[in-house]
Design a protein around this motif. Structure first.
Motif, PDB file in Angstrom:
ATOM      1  N   TYR A 158       0.844  -1.194   0.000  1.00  0.00           N
ATOM      2  CA  TYR A 158       0.000   0.000   0.000  1.00  0.00           C
ATOM      3  C   TYR A 158       0.881   1.247   0.000  1.00  0.00           C
ATOM      4  N   SER A 159       0.415   2.275  -0.707  1.00  0.00           N
ATOM      5  CA  SER A 159       1.131   3.547  -0.721  1.00  0.00           C
ATOM      6  C   SER A 159       0.140   4.669  -1.016  1.00  0.00           C
ATOM      7  N   THR A 160       0.567   5.890  -0.808  1.00  0.00           N
ATOM      8  CA  THR A 160      -0.232   7.061  -1.171  1.00  0.00           C
ATOM      9  C   THR A 160       0.586   7.912  -2.136  1.00  0.00           C
TER      10      THR A 160
ATOM     11  N   GLN B  71       4.062   9.495 -12.509  1.00  0.00           N
ATOM     12  CA  GLN B  71       4.984   8.414 -12.185  1.00  0.00           C
ATOM     13  C   GLN B  71       4.699   7.945 -10.761  1.00  0.00           C
ATOM     14  N   ILE B  72       4.274   6.708 -10.626  1.00  0.00           N
ATOM     15  CA  ILE B  72       3.955   6.151  -9.310  1.00  0.00           C
ATOM     16  C   ILE B  72       5.114   5.263  -8.859  1.00  0.00           C
TER      17      ILE B  72
ATOM     18  N   ARG C 107      -8.575   5.046  -5.257  1.00  0.00           N
ATOM     19  CA  ARG C 107      -7.620   3.940  -5.103  1.00  0.00           C
ATOM     20  C   ARG C 107      -7.287   3.343  -6.464  1.00  0.00           C
ATOM     21  N   ILE C 108      -6.000   3.211  -6.732  1.00  0.00           N
ATOM     22  CA  ILE C 108      -5.492   2.644  -7.976  1.00  0.00           C
ATOM     23  C   ILE C 108      -4.870   1.283  -7.670  1.00  0.00           C
ATOM     24  N   ARG C 109      -5.179   0.302  -8.497  1.00  0.00           N
ATOM     25  CA  ARG C 109      -4.614  -1.031  -8.320  1.00  0.00           C
ATOM     26  C   ARG C 109      -3.580  -1.301  -9.414  1.00  0.00           C
ATOM     27  N   LEU C 110      -2.349  -1.588  -8.997  1.00  0.00           N
ATOM     28  CA  LEU C 110      -1.281  -1.942  -9.924  1.00  0.00           C
ATOM     29  C   LEU C 110      -1.004  -3.443  -9.779  1.00  0.00           C
TER      30      LEU C 110
ATOM     31  N   GLU D 152      -3.337   5.028  -3.010  1.00  0.00           N
ATOM     32  CA  GLU D 152      -4.403   5.974  -2.680  1.00  0.00           C
ATOM     33  C   GLU D 152      -3.964   7.363  -3.114  1.00  0.00           C
ATOM     34  N   VAL D 153      -4.770   7.969  -3.973  1.00  0.00           N
ATOM     35  CA  VAL D 153      -4.443   9.283  -4.528  1.00  0.00           C
ATOM     36  C   VAL D 153      -4.862  10.374  -3.550  1.00  0.00           C
TER      37      VAL D 153
END
Length: 195
Positions: free
Chosen positions: A117-119, A134-135, A155-158, A177-178
């Motif tokens: 998980y990250s923001t 760039q994530i 929320r973005i799922r990679l 999480e943006v």
């Protein structure tokens, strides 16, 4: 004769080969070392045969042992290294070395099982108009296209950008999480978005 036979069996039982005791220790590694695996050296104290005791005694010595940390290992999991523990009795094999892994916290990523998980902060303009960002991932920057009108807490799922499962070898996912950063002052471009 019967007493002699029983005594012989009992004596044989007392002379049975027994495996040595296990040794427990721990090893601290970084978040990324846990993600990709690494080679480490640790120093443990264990009994070694005494060179001056004619093969009948032991002394405690420090021993350096190489540890192969598998990719995807998680905090609190242990690595078993066969035959690196204490010596056995009556010619029995050495016990094992059990290394508990302690994974340091990462300033960007948090982990639960194989999921990371990250923001990620984005500007007000990026949220309103969309665009490429760039994530950060454990594998390096990942280019992602933000949709116009993206809201904070989206929320973005990679897929496949999480931690590796050490048994299956399959990577988990990363959830991002943006966070839309609200400007204290507006540029002319940002002002036009409200007009």
């Amino acid at each position: 004769i019967g007493r002699i036979a029983n005594f012989s069996i009992g004596a044989g039982a007392r002379q049975a080969r027994e495996e040595g005791e296990d040794i427990n220790t721990n090893l601290t590694i970084t978040f990324l070392e846990a993600a990709f695996g690494c080679e480490k050296e640790i120093s443990v104290t264990r009994k070694e045969r005494c060179p001056d005791c004619h093969g009948t005694g032991y002394v405690s010595n420090r021993k350096t042992i190489e540890v192969t940390v598998p990719a995807g290992i998680d905090n609190g999991q242990s690595i078993r290294i066969r035959g690196k523990g204490e010596p056995g009795t009556n010619g029995g094999p050495r016990g094992d070395l059990l290394v508990e892994v302690i994974v340091e916290r990462h300033p960007k990523f948090q982990r639960q099982d194989t999921t990371i998980y990250s923001t990620e902060p984005i500007s007000f303009t990026q949220a309103a108009l969309g665009g490429k960002i760039q994530i950060p991932t454990v594998d390096g920057p990942y280019e992602y296209t933000i949709k116009p009108g993206t809201q904070t807490d989206t929320r973005i799922r990679l897929k496949g950008k999480g931690a590796r499962n050490i048994r299956s070898g399959v990577n988990g996912d990363e959830f991002v999480e943006v966070r839309v950063v609200t400007p204290t002052t507006l540029t002319s471009e940002e002002k036009s978005l409200f007009s």
